[in-house]
Design an enzyme around this catalytic site. Structure first.
Site, PDB file in Angstrom:
ATOM      1  N   GLN A 145      -2.583   7.654  12.765  1.00 56.46           N
ATOM      2  CA  GLN A 145      -3.316   8.658  13.562  1.00 56.46           C
ATOM      3  C   GLN A 145      -4.242   7.974  14.569  1.00 56.46           C
ATOM      4  O   GLN A 145      -4.242   8.282  15.755  1.00 56.46           O
ATOM      5  CB  GLN A 145      -4.182   9.540  12.659  1.00 56.46           C
ATOM      6  N   VAL A 146      -5.051   7.043  14.075  1.00 61.18           N
ATOM      7  CA  VAL A 146      -6.030   6.373  14.946  1.00 61.18           C
ATOM      8  C   VAL A 146      -5.327   5.370  15.854  1.00 61.18           C
ATOM      9  O   VAL A 146      -5.629   5.277  17.049  1.00 61.18           O
ATOM     10  CB  VAL A 146      -7.135   5.700  14.098  1.00 61.18           C
TER      11      VAL A 146
ATOM     12  N   ALA B  41      -3.856   0.786   7.412  1.00 56.48           N
ATOM     13  CA  ALA B  41      -4.473   0.789   6.079  1.00 56.48           C
ATOM     14  C   ALA B  41      -3.528   1.471   5.105  1.00 56.48           C
ATOM     15  O   ALA B  41      -2.648   2.243   5.518  1.00 56.48           O
ATOM     16  CB  ALA B  41      -5.804   1.558   6.108  1.00 56.48           C
TER      17      ALA B  41
ATOM     18  N   THR C 252     -14.423   3.931   5.175  1.00 54.02           N
ATOM     19  CA  THR C 252     -14.400   5.327   4.737  1.00 54.02           C
ATOM     20  C   THR C 252     -15.678   5.775   4.042  1.00 54.02           C
ATOM     21  O   THR C 252     -16.391   4.946   3.450  1.00 54.02           O
ATOM     22  CB  THR C 252     -13.194   5.497   3.771  1.00 54.02           C
TER      23      THR C 252
ATOM     24  N   TYR D  11      -8.872   3.677  -3.942  1.00 52.16           N
ATOM     25  CA  TYR D  11      -8.785   3.549  -2.480  1.00 52.16           C
ATOM     26  C   TYR D  11     -10.156   3.122  -1.927  1.00 52.16           C
ATOM     27  O   TYR D  11     -10.253   2.183  -1.137  1.00 52.16           O
ATOM     28  CB  TYR D  11      -8.337   4.883  -1.879  1.00 52.16           C
TER      29      TYR D  11
ATOM     30  N   LYS E   2     -11.122  -0.332   0.081  1.00 46.48           N
ATOM     31  CA  LYS E   2     -11.703  -0.333   1.430  1.00 46.48           C
ATOM     32  C   LYS E   2     -13.054  -1.056   1.435  1.00 46.48           C
ATOM     33  O   LYS E   2     -13.383  -1.767   2.385  1.00 46.48           O
ATOM     34  CB  LYS E   2     -11.873   1.105   1.939  1.00 46.48           C
TER      35      LYS E   2
ATOM     36  N   TRP F 146     -12.415  12.273   6.798  1.00 49.06           N
ATOM     37  CA  TRP F 146     -11.625  13.494   7.026  1.00 49.06           C
ATOM     38  C   TRP F 146     -10.909  13.444   8.393  1.00 49.06           C
ATOM     39  O   TRP F 146     -11.079  14.327   9.240  1.00 49.06           O
ATOM     40  CB  TRP F 146     -12.526  14.728   6.949  1.00 49.06           C
TER      41      TRP F 146
HETATM   42  P1  NDP Z   1      -2.775   6.652   8.833  1.00 47.65           P
HETATM   43  O1  NDP Z   1      -2.422   6.838   7.397  1.00 47.65           O
HETATM   44  O2  NDP Z   1      -2.466   7.706   9.813  1.00 47.65           O
HETATM   45  O3  NDP Z   1      -2.134   5.311   9.380  1.00 47.65           O
HETATM   46  C1  NDP Z   1      -2.176   4.144   8.649  1.00 47.65           C
HETATM   47  C2  NDP Z   1      -1.274   3.157   9.329  1.00 47.65           C
HETATM   48  O4  NDP Z   1      -1.252   1.970   8.536  1.00 47.65           O
HETATM   49  C3  NDP Z   1       0.176   3.652   9.475  1.00 47.65           C
HETATM   50  O5  NDP Z   1       0.594   3.371  10.777  1.00 47.65           O
HETATM   51  C4  NDP Z   1       0.924   2.800   8.469  1.00 47.65           C
HETATM   52  O6  NDP Z   1       2.238   2.485   8.860  1.00 47.65           O
HETATM   53  C5  NDP Z   1       0.082   1.532   8.504  1.00 47.65           C
HETATM   54  N1  NDP Z   1       0.349   0.704   7.342  1.00 47.65           N
HETATM   55  C6  NDP Z   1       0.271   1.027   6.035  1.00 47.65           C
HETATM   56  N2  NDP Z   1       0.654  -0.027   5.275  1.00 47.65           N
HETATM   57  C7  NDP Z   1       0.963  -1.024   6.136  1.00 47.65           C
HETATM   58  C8  NDP Z   1       1.438  -2.337   5.991  1.00 47.65           C
HETATM   59  N3  NDP Z   1       1.686  -2.873   4.789  1.00 47.65           N
HETATM   60  N4  NDP Z   1       1.653  -3.080   7.094  1.00 47.65           N
HETATM   61  C9  NDP Z   1       1.442  -2.557   8.329  1.00 47.65           C
HETATM   62  N5  NDP Z   1       1.009  -1.318   8.544  1.00 47.65           N
HETATM   63  C10 NDP Z   1       0.772  -0.558   7.452  1.00 47.65           C
HETATM   64  O7  NDP Z   1      -4.341   6.285   8.831  1.00 47.65           O
HETATM   65  P2  NDP Z   1      -5.490   6.841   9.782  1.00 47.65           P
HETATM   66  O8  NDP Z   1      -5.154   6.593  11.194  1.00 47.65           O
HETATM   67  O9  NDP Z   1      -5.826   8.202   9.317  1.00 47.65           O
HETATM   68  O10 NDP Z   1      -6.689   5.895   9.323  1.00 47.65           O
HETATM   69  C11 NDP Z   1      -7.219   4.870  10.180  1.00 47.65           C
HETATM   70  C12 NDP Z   1      -8.340   4.179   9.427  1.00 47.65           C
HETATM   71  O11 NDP Z   1      -9.348   5.133   9.072  1.00 47.65           O
HETATM   72  C13 NDP Z   1      -7.922   3.503   8.129  1.00 47.65           C
HETATM   73  O12 NDP Z   1      -8.633   2.304   7.972  1.00 47.65           O
HETATM   74  C14 NDP Z   1      -8.376   4.475   7.051  1.00 47.65           C
HETATM   75  O13 NDP Z   1      -8.638   3.820   5.825  1.00 47.65           O
HETATM   76  C15 NDP Z   1      -9.629   5.034   7.685  1.00 47.65           C
HETATM   77  N6  NDP Z   1      -9.986   6.363   7.203  1.00 47.65           N
HETATM   78  C16 NDP Z   1      -9.062   7.379   7.229  1.00 47.65           C
HETATM   79  C17 NDP Z   1      -9.386   8.629   6.754  1.00 47.65           C
HETATM   80  C18 NDP Z   1      -8.400   9.755   6.767  1.00 47.65           C
HETATM   81  O14 NDP Z   1      -8.797  10.884   6.412  1.00 47.65           O
HETATM   82  N7  NDP Z   1      -7.158   9.548   7.181  1.00 47.65           N
HETATM   83  C19 NDP Z   1     -10.741   8.926   6.217  1.00 47.65           C
HETATM   84  C20 NDP Z   1     -11.635   7.780   6.251  1.00 47.65           C
HETATM   85  C21 NDP Z   1     -11.264   6.558   6.739  1.00 47.65           C
HETATM   86  P3  NDP Z   1       3.465   3.463   8.470  1.00 47.65           P
HETATM   87  O15 NDP Z   1       3.229   4.719   9.262  1.00 47.65           O
HETATM   88  O16 NDP Z   1       4.650   2.688   8.890  1.00 47.65           O
HETATM   89  O17 NDP Z   1       3.354   3.646   6.984  1.00 47.65           O
END
Ligand code: NDP
Length: 305
Positions: A11-12, A68, A109, A133, A137, A158
């Site tokens: 997403q980000v 992540a 987070t 989780y 983090k 969120w």
């Molecule tokens: P997403 O789940 O949308 O995206 C996570 C990304 O990480 C995906 O592109 C995924 O790839 C990639 N990924 C996972 N495992 C691996 C791996 N082994 N190697 C390479 N890439 C990998 O996350 P968000 O954009 O929502 O989150 C961005 C940040 O914000 C993260 O650090 C998260 O912890 C933090 N955050 C998110 C929250 C939320 O509500 N979503 C809340 C608080 C913090 P693929 O799509 O191929 O699996």
């Protein structure tokens, strides 16, 4: 500035690449498995040696890590993988960034906190994650601080956006087939759009770029969320209220507020996820939009595509 975005398919990560495309920065991006013809490079954070090698090869001024392991419930049973991606890989990034003398922008987070009380927490508040989780983090954050690399850590909460899987899209999808939904109402926090997170991250990168002699004043941990607080049930009500302007199928959906105890999940969630974001606004001169106005923009974009 040369920027390496890790995790461009999330997403980000998606929003970062979209917004950076309109800047003069030179951008390289990675995803775990690039599709045929994709401009992204392949990088699996499970392969630690590849993480360092990628950063040392690209030699970016700024690494933005948007990848992540984000499956909060699954992390309870996949602890090793969650730790590898959220902590060990992040340590490798921090070490490589330190070696290059560049900067790491990373996301963490609200789940690093235990969620007690009802006050917004500052960045220096005591951490005590209630699920795995959150622990993974927090370990990632601590590795960054221990590495002594130049870094900016944004703790957010969120998260939802136009691209990817999230609560907003789930509500709109499920609400189209149901007249009543039960949603928890005793967890309080701030919905945050991926768009707002990307905007603040680019603003931070620009501050580091333009104020290069004073980088140390930006180094640290910042809370970054939509402004204002709500609970998941009221968030859902706002989603349906906005969605019903575009789709009659979600008009009139009733949201029944329930306690978390009526919706058991493998991972515990903190009840109080309120974060105080004033340090971010002061340091980087950004103004965080209300969670409602961020949501309005994303719902509009979902329906116009
Ligand atoms: P997403 O789940 O949308 O995206 C996570 C990304 O990480 C995906 O592109 C995924 O790839 C990639 N990924 C996972 N495992 C691996 C791996 N082994 N190697 C390479 N890439 C990998 O996350 P968000 O954009 O929502 O989150 C961005 C940040 O914000 C993260 O650090 C998260 O912890 C933090 N955050 C998110 C929250 C939320 O509500 N979503 C809340 C608080 C913090 P693929 O799509 O191929 O699996």
């Amino acid at each position: 500035m040369k920027i390496l975005v890790i995790g461009a398919s999330g997403q980000v990560g998606f929003e970062l690449c979209r917004q950076l495309a309109d800047t003069k920065h030179e951008v390289t991006s990675t995803v775990m498995k690039p599709e045929e013809g994709s401009s992204h490079l392949a990088l699996d954070l499970g392969k630690i040696a590849d993480v360092s090698a990628m950063i040392l090869k690209v030699k970016p001024d700024v690494v933005i890590n948007a990848a992540a392991y984000t499956a909060v419930d699954k992390a309870e049973s996949e602890q090793e993988l969650a730790m590898l991606v959220n902590a060990d890989a992040v340590k490798a990034m921090a070490v490589a960034v330190k070696e290059l003398g560049s900067t790491l922008i990373h996301y963490s987070t609200d789940y690093v906190f235990d969620g007690s009380g009802s006050e917004p927490r500052s960045e220096d508040a005591q951490t005590a994650p209630v699920n795995f989780y959150g622990k993974s983090k927090l370990d990632g954050e601590e590795y960054i601080r221990q590495s002594d690399c130049q870094h900016v850590i944004f703790r957010t909460s969120w998260v939802y956006g136009f691209h990817g899987h999230n609560f907003v899209k789930t509500m709109l999808r499920v609400g189209a087939d149901r007249k009543e939904l039960s949603v928890v109402s005793d967890q309080v926090g701030s919905p945050t759009s991926a768009k707002q997170i990307a905007e603040c991250s680019i603003a931070a990168a620009n501050c580091l770029d333009s104020d290069g002699d004073n980088v140390s004043k930006y180094v640290g941990t910042y809370h970054l969320t939509g402004s204002g607080f709500t609970n998941w049930a009221d968030f859902a009500k706002e989603i349906f209220s906005l969605g019903s302007g575009f789709d009659e199928k979600v008009r009139g959906v009733t949201v029944k507020p329930i306690p978390s105890s009526d919706y058991p999940t493998p991972a515990k969630r903190p009840f109080n996820s309120r974060l105080d974001c004033s340090r971010l606004e002061k340091t980087f001169g950004v103004e965080l939009d209300s969670w409602q106005s961020q949501l309005k923009g994303v719902v509009q974009e979902i329906y116009s595509n």
